[in-house]
Design an enzyme around this catalytic site. Structure first.
Site, PDB file in Angstrom:
ATOM      1  N   GLY A  16       8.399 -71.106 -47.560  1.00  0.00           N
ATOM      2  CA  GLY A  16       7.476 -72.391 -46.844  1.00  0.00           C
ATOM      3  C   GLY A  16       7.293 -72.970 -47.347  1.00  0.00           C
ATOM      4  CG  ASP A  67      12.403 -68.413 -38.916  1.00  0.00           C
ATOM      5  OD1 ASP A  67      11.679 -67.946 -39.873  1.00  0.00           O
ATOM      6  OD2 ASP A  67      12.981 -68.702 -37.747  1.00  0.00           O
ATOM      7  CG  ASN A  94       3.101 -70.970 -49.058  1.00  0.00           C
ATOM      8  OD1 ASN A  94       1.556 -70.851 -49.883  1.00  0.00           O
ATOM      9  ND2 ASN A  94       3.648 -71.313 -48.356  1.00  0.00           N
ATOM     10  CB  SER A 146      -5.540 -66.051 -45.785  1.00  0.00           C
ATOM     11  OG  SER A 146      -7.036 -66.752 -45.071  1.00  0.00           O
ATOM     12  CE1 TYR A 159      -3.181 -66.881 -41.442  1.00  0.00           C
ATOM     13  CE2 TYR A 159      -4.975 -66.825 -41.720  1.00  0.00           C
ATOM     14  CZ  TYR A 159      -3.398 -67.137 -42.317  1.00  0.00           C
ATOM     15  OH  TYR A 159      -3.138 -67.388 -43.255  1.00  0.00           O
ATOM     16  CB  ALA A 161      -3.729 -57.826 -38.038  1.00  0.00           C
ATOM     17  CE  LYS A 163      -1.230 -65.116 -44.318  1.00  0.00           C
ATOM     18  NZ  LYS A 163       0.364 -65.551 -45.187  1.00  0.00           N
ATOM     19  CB  ILE A 192      -6.468 -74.856 -49.519  1.00  0.00           C
ATOM     20  CG1 ILE A 192      -7.374 -73.488 -49.787  1.00  0.00           C
ATOM     21  CG2 ILE A 192      -6.032 -75.658 -50.640  1.00  0.00           C
ATOM     22  CD1 ILE A 192      -8.170 -73.278 -51.200  1.00  0.00           C
TER      23      ILE A 192
END
Length: 252
Positions: A16, A67, A94, A146, A159, A161, A163, A192
């Site tokens: 990414g 991917d 990332n 995050s 999300y 979970a 991270k 950010i």
């Protein structure tokens, strides 16, 4: 630029790596002397733009398309890269996606899509590239989590979970690979300044500003600087750590 935290002669794969924080990381590591492999899923134009800038510092940098949510595709890509380059000692995981949904309304597919990329994609990328790191007895693995994975957020249970699971995974990797001089650490960015935060409603932005002691959102370059340090030889005695880059929004 001084030689502090130099990555000269090394190769770094950034998943990414074509936009936002990933692009900043790619450019920062290139500036530090690394040949950067800028991974992207579909936006070749964005990746090539980052590579064009990276080659000003590191001429052998290139864009690589795969991917991470597709295990076979990832395995084929990493096999090809490890054959092309003698060693890829730096991996920055990332790549990730975020789609909001309140839990009662979220479908099974919603959770599966996010976990397949953010968690399993990262796990398989680390698993595959760690083999050559162990063989070469050197490596730096950096997983991007995050602040949401630490403190949670409404509408982001999937999300969060994905991270937060990276904490346990990275600590286990650190324990397994430490004897081979391979470190594994986690960086947790807060809010950010990226395309995503730019779309936030002004009232929402001001609410978060009020909760951040430093009083502003961070920059992608500030996150990239932390990645450079953890990727360097100077960070050899840091592993299994979680580094918060959030302006004080969340404190341990």
């Amino acid at each position: 630029m001084t030689n502090a935290f130099s990555l000269s002669g090394q190769v770094a794969l950034i998943t990414g790596g074509s936009r936002g924080i990933g692009a900043a990381i790619s450019l920062r590591l290139a500036e530090a002397g690394a040949t950067v492999l800028v991974n992207y899923k579909s936006n070749r134009e964005a990746a090539e733009k980052v590579v064009h800038e990276a080659r000003k510092f590191s001429s052998k940098s290139e864009a690589v398309s795969f991917d991470i949510s597709n295990v076979d595709e990832t395995e084929a890509a990493i096999e090809g890269l490890t054959k092309k380059f003698e060693a890829i000692p730096i991996l920055v995981c990332n790549a990730g996606i975020s789609k909001d949904s309140l839990l009662p309304r979220a479908s099974a597919e919603h959770f599966e899509e996010i976990l397949r990329t953010n968690l399993f994609g990262t796990i398989h990328t680390v698993r595959l590239l760690s083999r050559s790191m162990m063989k070469n007895r050197y490596g730096r693995i950096i997983c991007m989590s995050s602040v949401v994975g630490e403190m949670g957020n409404k509408g982001q249970s999937a999300y969060a979970a994905s991270k937060s699971a990276l904490f346990g995974f990275s600590k286990s990797v650190a324990l397994e690979l430490g004897s081979r001089n391979v470190t594994c650490n986690v960086i947790c960015p807060g809010f950010i300044e990226t395309e995503m935060t730019e779309r936030l409603d002004l009232a929402v932005r001001e609410t978060y500003f009020g909760r951040i002691p430093i009083g502003r959102f961070g920059t992608a370059e500030e996150v990239a600087g932390c990645v450079q340090f953890l990727a360097s030889k100077e960070a050899a005695y840091i592993t299994g750590a979680v580094l918060d880059v959030n302006g004080g929004l969340y404190m341990r």
